[in-house]
Scaffold this motif. Structure first.
Motif, PDB file in Angstrom:
ATOM      1  N   GLY A  53     -15.988 -28.873 -48.681  1.00  0.00           N
ATOM      2  CA  GLY A  53     -16.067 -29.697 -47.485  1.00  0.00           C
ATOM      3  C   GLY A  53     -17.462 -30.276 -47.251  1.00  0.00           C
ATOM      4  N   SER A  54     -17.611 -30.936 -46.116  1.00  0.00           N
ATOM      5  CA  SER A  54     -18.859 -31.627 -45.788  1.00  0.00           C
ATOM      6  C   SER A  54     -19.313 -31.297 -44.372  1.00  0.00           C
ATOM      7  CB  SER A  54     -18.673 -33.147 -45.904  1.00  0.00           C
ATOM      8  OG  SER A  54     -18.346 -33.532 -47.219  1.00  0.00           O
ATOM      9  N   LEU A  55     -20.607 -31.396 -44.182  1.00  0.00           N
ATOM     10  CA  LEU A  55     -21.227 -31.281 -42.867  1.00  0.00           C
ATOM     11  C   LEU A  55     -22.431 -32.201 -42.843  1.00  0.00           C
ATOM     12  CD1 LEU A  55     -21.459 -27.457 -41.973  1.00  0.00           C
ATOM     13  CD2 LEU A  55     -20.144 -29.187 -40.743  1.00  0.00           C
ATOM     14  N   ARG A  56     -22.791 -32.661 -41.666  1.00  0.00           N
ATOM     15  CA  ARG A  56     -24.042 -33.401 -41.516  1.00  0.00           C
ATOM     16  C   ARG A  56     -24.903 -32.699 -40.489  1.00  0.00           C
ATOM     17  NH1 ARG A  56     -25.330 -39.569 -39.519  1.00  0.00           N
ATOM     18  NH2 ARG A  56     -24.800 -38.650 -37.482  1.00  0.00           N
ATOM     19  N   LEU A  57     -26.046 -32.264 -40.928  1.00  0.00           N
ATOM     20  CA  LEU A  57     -27.018 -31.659 -40.035  1.00  0.00           C
ATOM     21  C   LEU A  57     -27.957 -32.725 -39.508  1.00  0.00           C
ATOM     22  CD1 LEU A  57     -27.992 -28.430 -42.015  1.00  0.00           C
ATOM     23  CD2 LEU A  57     -26.047 -28.823 -40.497  1.00  0.00           C
ATOM     24  N   SER A  58     -28.412 -32.519 -38.282  1.00  0.00           N
ATOM     25  CA  SER A  58     -29.380 -33.421 -37.677  1.00  0.00           C
ATOM     26  C   SER A  58     -30.622 -32.640 -37.277  1.00  0.00           C
ATOM     27  CB  SER A  58     -28.793 -34.096 -36.445  1.00  0.00           C
ATOM     28  OG  SER A  58     -27.659 -34.878 -36.777  1.00  0.00           O
ATOM     29  N   CYS A  59     -31.738 -33.309 -37.345  1.00  0.00           N
ATOM     30  CA  CYS A  59     -33.010 -32.743 -36.894  1.00  0.00           C
ATOM     31  C   CYS A  59     -33.573 -33.726 -35.880  1.00  0.00           C
ATOM     32  CB  CYS A  59     -33.959 -32.563 -38.066  1.00  0.00           C
ATOM     33  SG  CYS A  59     -35.621 -31.973 -37.606  1.00  0.00           S
ATOM     34  N   ALA A  60     -33.471 -33.353 -34.625  1.00  0.00           N
ATOM     35  CA  ALA A  60     -33.916 -34.236 -33.560  1.00  0.00           C
ATOM     36  C   ALA A  60     -35.328 -33.858 -33.135  1.00  0.00           C
ATOM     37  CB  ALA A  60     -32.968 -34.135 -32.373  1.00  0.00           C
ATOM     38  N   ALA A  61     -36.129 -34.870 -32.920  1.00  0.00           N
ATOM     39  CA  ALA A  61     -37.527 -34.653 -32.545  1.00  0.00           C
ATOM     40  C   ALA A  61     -37.788 -35.119 -31.127  1.00  0.00           C
ATOM     41  CB  ALA A  61     -38.441 -35.400 -33.500  1.00  0.00           C
ATOM     42  N   SER A  62     -38.609 -34.386 -30.450  1.00  0.00           N
ATOM     43  CA  SER A  62     -39.098 -34.819 -29.150  1.00  0.00           C
ATOM     44  C   SER A  62     -40.617 -34.825 -29.212  1.00  0.00           C
ATOM     45  CB  SER A  62     -38.612 -33.880 -28.046  1.00  0.00           C
ATOM     46  OG  SER A  62     -39.077 -32.571 -28.267  1.00  0.00           O
ATOM     47  N   GLY A  63     -41.212 -35.685 -28.450  1.00  0.00           N
ATOM     48  CA  GLY A  63     -42.651 -35.856 -28.552  1.00  0.00           C
ATOM     49  C   GLY A  63     -42.973 -37.193 -29.179  1.00  0.00           C
ATOM     50  N   ARG A  64     -44.182 -37.346 -29.569  1.00  0.00           N
ATOM     51  CA  ARG A  64     -44.636 -38.642 -30.022  1.00  0.00           C
ATOM     52  C   ARG A  64     -44.671 -38.792 -31.526  1.00  0.00           C
ATOM     53  NH1 ARG A  64     -50.152 -39.972 -27.105  1.00  0.00           N
ATOM     54  NH2 ARG A  64     -49.666 -41.988 -28.022  1.00  0.00           N
ATOM     55  N   LEU A  65     -44.471 -39.984 -31.951  1.00  0.00           N
ATOM     56  CA  LEU A  65     -44.764 -40.379 -33.323  1.00  0.00           C
ATOM     57  C   LEU A  65     -43.954 -39.622 -34.379  1.00  0.00           C
ATOM     58  CD1 LEU A  65     -48.649 -40.766 -33.103  1.00  0.00           C
ATOM     59  CD2 LEU A  65     -46.892 -42.548 -32.979  1.00  0.00           C
ATOM     60  N   PHE A  66     -42.681 -39.454 -34.122  1.00  0.00           N
ATOM     61  CA  PHE A  66     -41.826 -38.850 -35.145  1.00  0.00           C
ATOM     62  C   PHE A  66     -41.956 -39.610 -36.453  1.00  0.00           C
ATOM     63  CE2 PHE A  66     -38.315 -36.746 -37.043  1.00  0.00           C
ATOM     64  CZ  PHE A  66     -37.561 -37.712 -37.706  1.00  0.00           C
ATOM     65  N   SER A  67     -42.094 -40.916 -36.366  1.00  0.00           N
ATOM     66  CA  SER A  67     -42.141 -41.733 -37.580  1.00  0.00           C
ATOM     67  C   SER A  67     -43.361 -41.421 -38.446  1.00  0.00           C
ATOM     68  CB  SER A  67     -42.142 -43.222 -37.220  1.00  0.00           C
ATOM     69  OG  SER A  67     -43.270 -43.529 -36.418  1.00  0.00           O
ATOM     70  N   ALA A  68     -44.333 -40.712 -37.911  1.00  0.00           N
ATOM     71  CA  ALA A  68     -45.526 -40.370 -38.681  1.00  0.00           C
ATOM     72  C   ALA A  68     -45.375 -39.063 -39.460  1.00  0.00           C
ATOM     73  CB  ALA A  68     -46.738 -40.267 -37.764  1.00  0.00           C
ATOM     74  N   TYR A  69     -44.256 -38.378 -39.272  1.00  0.00           N
ATOM     75  CA  TYR A  69     -44.060 -37.061 -39.861  1.00  0.00           C
ATOM     76  C   TYR A  69     -43.167 -37.120 -41.088  1.00  0.00           C
ATOM     77  CZ  TYR A  69     -46.032 -34.954 -35.680  1.00  0.00           C
ATOM     78  OH  TYR A  69     -46.876 -34.584 -34.668  1.00  0.00           O
TER      79      TYR A  69
END
Length: 128
Positions: free
Chosen positions: A15-31
């Motif tokens: 089977g399949s699953l999709r995990l998510s990693c949600a970020a809070s705070g600034r500049l997620f795009s820099a990580y």
């Protein structure tokens, strides 16, 4: 930045699953984001990683061709699409982030010490 992994659950082998990693705070795009997992009684191991731009991805040999890491910087979220799951994929999955590497991660992708921020894990159980 604070990270939270979610989306785990119980799934049958294949089977399949999709995990998510949600970020809070600034500049997620820099990580750069890494995914790791820890099975019961075992050490935590590297699963996959993606650079800040999404231009480079890295995978453990055991998951290549089955798991796909991605990110949507507009949504401050990274994803781990898990297909063709096997019982040996059963583990708590963690996401982690670092701003310390601006370019390709190379060998740093799989090292826990590369990552400065860790989220709480989400449990994935694959039944046979």
């Amino acid at each position: 930045v604070q990270l939270q992994a979610f989306g785990g659950g119980l799934v049958q082998a294949g089977g399949s699953l999709r995990l998510s990693c949600a970020a809070s705070g600034r500049l997620f795009s820099a990580y750069a984001i890494g995914w790791f997992r820890q099975a019961a009684g075992k050490e935590r191991e590297f699963v996959a990683a993606i650079t800040w731009s999404g231009g480079d991805t890295y995978y453990a040999d055991s998951v290549k061709g089955r798991l796909t890491i991605s990110r949507d910087n507009a949504k401050d979220t990274s994803y781990l699409q898990m297909n063709s799951l096997k019982p040996e994929d059963t583990a708590v999955y963690y996401c982690a982030g670092t701003r310390g590497v601006l370019g390709p991660l190379g060998h740093l992708a799989s090292l826990e010490r590369t990552y400065d921020y860790w989220g709480q894990g989400t449990l994935v159980t694959v039944s046979s």
